[in-house]
Design a protein around this motif. Structure first.
Motif, mmCIF file in Angstrom:
data_model
loop_
_atom_site.group_PDB
_atom_site.id
_atom_site.type_symbol
_atom_site.label_atom_id
_atom_site.label_comp_id
_atom_site.label_asym_id
_atom_site.label_seq_id
_atom_site.Cartn_x
_atom_site.Cartn_y
_atom_site.Cartn_z
ATOM 1 N N ASN A 1 16.114 -35.183 -86.082
ATOM 2 C CA ASN A 1 17.460 -35.665 -86.412
ATOM 3 C C ASN A 1 17.980 -35.027 -87.690
ATOM 4 O O ASN A 1 19.180 -34.793 -87.830
ATOM 5 C CB ASN A 1 17.448 -37.189 -86.567
ATOM 6 C CG ASN A 1 17.355 -37.881 -85.225
ATOM 7 O OD1 ASN A 1 17.802 -37.343 -84.202
ATOM 8 N ND2 ASN A 1 16.772 -39.062 -85.210
ATOM 9 N N ALA A 2 17.063 -34.727 -88.624
ATOM 10 C CA ALA A 2 17.473 -34.214 -89.933
ATOM 11 C C ALA A 2 18.193 -32.866 -89.836
ATOM 12 O O ALA A 2 18.943 -32.503 -90.732
ATOM 13 C CB ALA A 2 16.263 -34.096 -90.854
ATOM 14 N N VAL A 3 17.963 -32.115 -88.770
ATOM 15 C CA VAL A 3 18.634 -30.809 -88.674
ATOM 16 C C VAL A 3 19.710 -30.797 -87.576
ATOM 17 O O VAL A 3 20.338 -29.768 -87.336
ATOM 18 C CB VAL A 3 17.630 -29.646 -88.434
ATOM 19 C CG1 VAL A 3 16.674 -29.533 -89.611
ATOM 20 C CG2 VAL A 3 16.861 -29.828 -87.139
ATOM 21 N N VAL B 1 24.662 -41.207 -85.072
ATOM 22 C CA VAL B 1 25.630 -40.128 -85.293
ATOM 23 C C VAL B 1 26.405 -40.387 -86.587
ATOM 24 O O VAL B 1 26.549 -39.502 -87.440
ATOM 25 C CB VAL B 1 26.592 -40.006 -84.078
ATOM 26 C CG1 VAL B 1 27.731 -39.038 -84.374
ATOM 27 C CG2 VAL B 1 25.817 -39.569 -82.832
ATOM 28 N N VAL B 2 26.865 -41.630 -86.762
ATOM 29 C CA VAL B 2 27.618 -41.998 -87.969
ATOM 30 C C VAL B 2 26.753 -41.778 -89.209
ATOM 31 O O VAL B 2 27.174 -41.147 -90.180
ATOM 32 C CB VAL B 2 28.089 -43.475 -87.886
ATOM 33 C CG1 VAL B 2 28.682 -43.926 -89.224
ATOM 34 C CG2 VAL B 2 29.109 -43.654 -86.764
ATOM 35 N N GLN B 3 25.520 -42.267 -89.178
ATOM 36 C CA GLN B 3 24.606 -42.149 -90.319
ATOM 37 C C GLN B 3 24.402 -40.688 -90.722
ATOM 38 O O GLN B 3 24.498 -40.320 -91.893
ATOM 39 C CB GLN B 3 23.255 -42.802 -89.966
ATOM 40 C CG GLN B 3 22.216 -42.743 -91.077
ATOM 41 C CD GLN B 3 22.590 -43.606 -92.283
ATOM 42 O OE1 GLN B 3 23.293 -44.613 -92.134
ATOM 43 N NE2 GLN B 3 22.164 -43.207 -93.465
ATOM 44 N N LEU B 4 24.141 -39.837 -89.730
ATOM 45 C CA LEU B 4 23.838 -38.434 -90.026
ATOM 46 C C LEU B 4 25.052 -37.714 -90.611
ATOM 47 O O LEU B 4 24.928 -36.949 -91.571
ATOM 48 C CB LEU B 4 23.346 -37.721 -88.754
ATOM 49 C CG LEU B 4 21.967 -38.183 -88.236
ATOM 50 C CD1 LEU B 4 21.673 -37.555 -86.875
ATOM 51 C CD2 LEU B 4 20.863 -37.847 -89.228
ATOM 52 N N PHE B 5 26.247 -37.975 -90.059
ATOM 53 C CA PHE B 5 27.445 -37.302 -90.588
ATOM 54 C C PHE B 5 27.821 -37.830 -91.968
ATOM 55 O O PHE B 5 28.238 -37.056 -92.834
ATOM 56 C CB PHE B 5 28.628 -37.426 -89.613
ATOM 57 C CG PHE B 5 28.594 -36.396 -88.522
ATOM 58 C CD1 PHE B 5 28.854 -35.055 -88.788
ATOM 59 C CD2 PHE B 5 28.288 -36.754 -87.210
ATOM 60 C CE1 PHE B 5 28.815 -34.093 -87.790
ATOM 61 C CE2 PHE B 5 28.246 -35.797 -86.200
ATOM 62 C CZ PHE B 5 28.509 -34.472 -86.489
ATOM 63 N N VAL B 6 27.676 -39.138 -92.189
ATOM 64 C CA VAL B 6 27.981 -39.691 -93.514
ATOM 65 C C VAL B 6 27.060 -39.062 -94.560
ATOM 66 O O VAL B 6 27.495 -38.632 -95.623
ATOM 67 C CB VAL B 6 27.864 -41.240 -93.514
ATOM 68 C CG1 VAL B 6 27.859 -41.780 -94.942
ATOM 69 C CG2 VAL B 6 29.026 -41.856 -92.716
ATOM 70 N N GLU B 7 25.769 -38.967 -94.223
ATOM 71 C CA GLU B 7 24.811 -38.348 -95.156
ATOM 72 C C GLU B 7 25.183 -36.892 -95.453
ATOM 73 O O GLU B 7 24.931 -36.381 -96.535
ATOM 74 C CB GLU B 7 23.387 -38.399 -94.593
ATOM 75 C CG GLU B 7 22.754 -39.768 -94.701
ATOM 76 C CD GLU B 7 21.298 -39.782 -94.230
ATOM 77 O OE1 GLU B 7 20.661 -38.723 -94.206
ATOM 78 O OE2 GLU B 7 20.823 -40.882 -93.889
#
Ligand code: ATP
Ligand code: MG
Length: 171
Positions: free
Chosen positions: A79-81, A103-109
């Motif tokens: 998920n990190a990449v 999806v939200v978490q990854l884009f916010v980060e």
């Protein structure tokens, strides 16, 4: 020029998705539809191939009257990449529309602007419940999707496929 990215698996694309895109066109100049889990097909959760999903979605997008791109996005084991993978595959975008918590978490980060479009009649318009209706032989699912989705599913014998891949081994 403002471009919005809308990500989903679209198994299948339904009128809830279409309602969201109809709102998004008021806010952006172009839409990138990210076809998630593009590698997946022939399972009960992901019955249709990326190519089949593109042919289902394409005619519905023409009705939106704005330039749309449909980009297949394969899942990644990390998920990190995944965000870098999405960025590498899509035209530049300014804002992401999603309600999927991961999806939200990854884009916010990643520092990307994320908007969560309100759910449109979620009890009725949901991929899971549409697949359940298909399996139960309840034909009213056809009223919950654009005509192009019905026509592709008939052409590829999608109901038969969904039933077959949802069965366990026979004794
Ligand atoms: P499934 O039940 O298979 O997960 P789904 O209906 O949630 O199917 P997805 O392809 O997972 O469809 O959804 C893509 C995006 O559309 C997600 O962000 C999801 O939250 C959103 N979405 C799904 N149904 C609706 C709806 N009725 N109204 C607004 N947004 C929706
Ligand atoms: Mg979903």
């Amino acid at each position: 020029m403002r471009r919005g990215l809308y990500i989903g698996r679209f198994q299948p694309y339904h009128l809830g998705h279409q309602a969201v895109l109809q709102k998004i066109v008021e806010e952006v100049d172009e839409i990138v539809v990210g076809l998630g889990s593009a590698q997946a097909s022939h399972t009960s959760e992901n019955p249709f191939t990326a190519g089949e999903r593109i042919t289902m979605i394409w005619p519905a997008l023409q009705g939106l009257d704005v330039t749309c791109y449909v980009i297949p996005l394969e899942d990644m084991a990390r998920n990190a990449v995944w965000i870098s993978h999405v960025v590498a595959m899509t035209p530049n975008f300014d804002v992401v529309y999603s309600n999927n918590p991961l999806v939200v978490q990854l884009f916010v980060e990643a520092g990307v602007e994320v908007k969560r479009p309100p759910m449109y009649m979620r009890e009725v318009y949901s991929g899971t419940s549409i697949r359940r209706m298909m399996l139960a032989g309840d034909e009213s699912w056809k009223r919950l999707v654009p005509w192009s989705v019905v026509s592709v599913i008939e052409e590829i014998k999608g109901l038969e496929r969904l039933k077959n891949v949802s069965m366990g081994d026979q004794e």
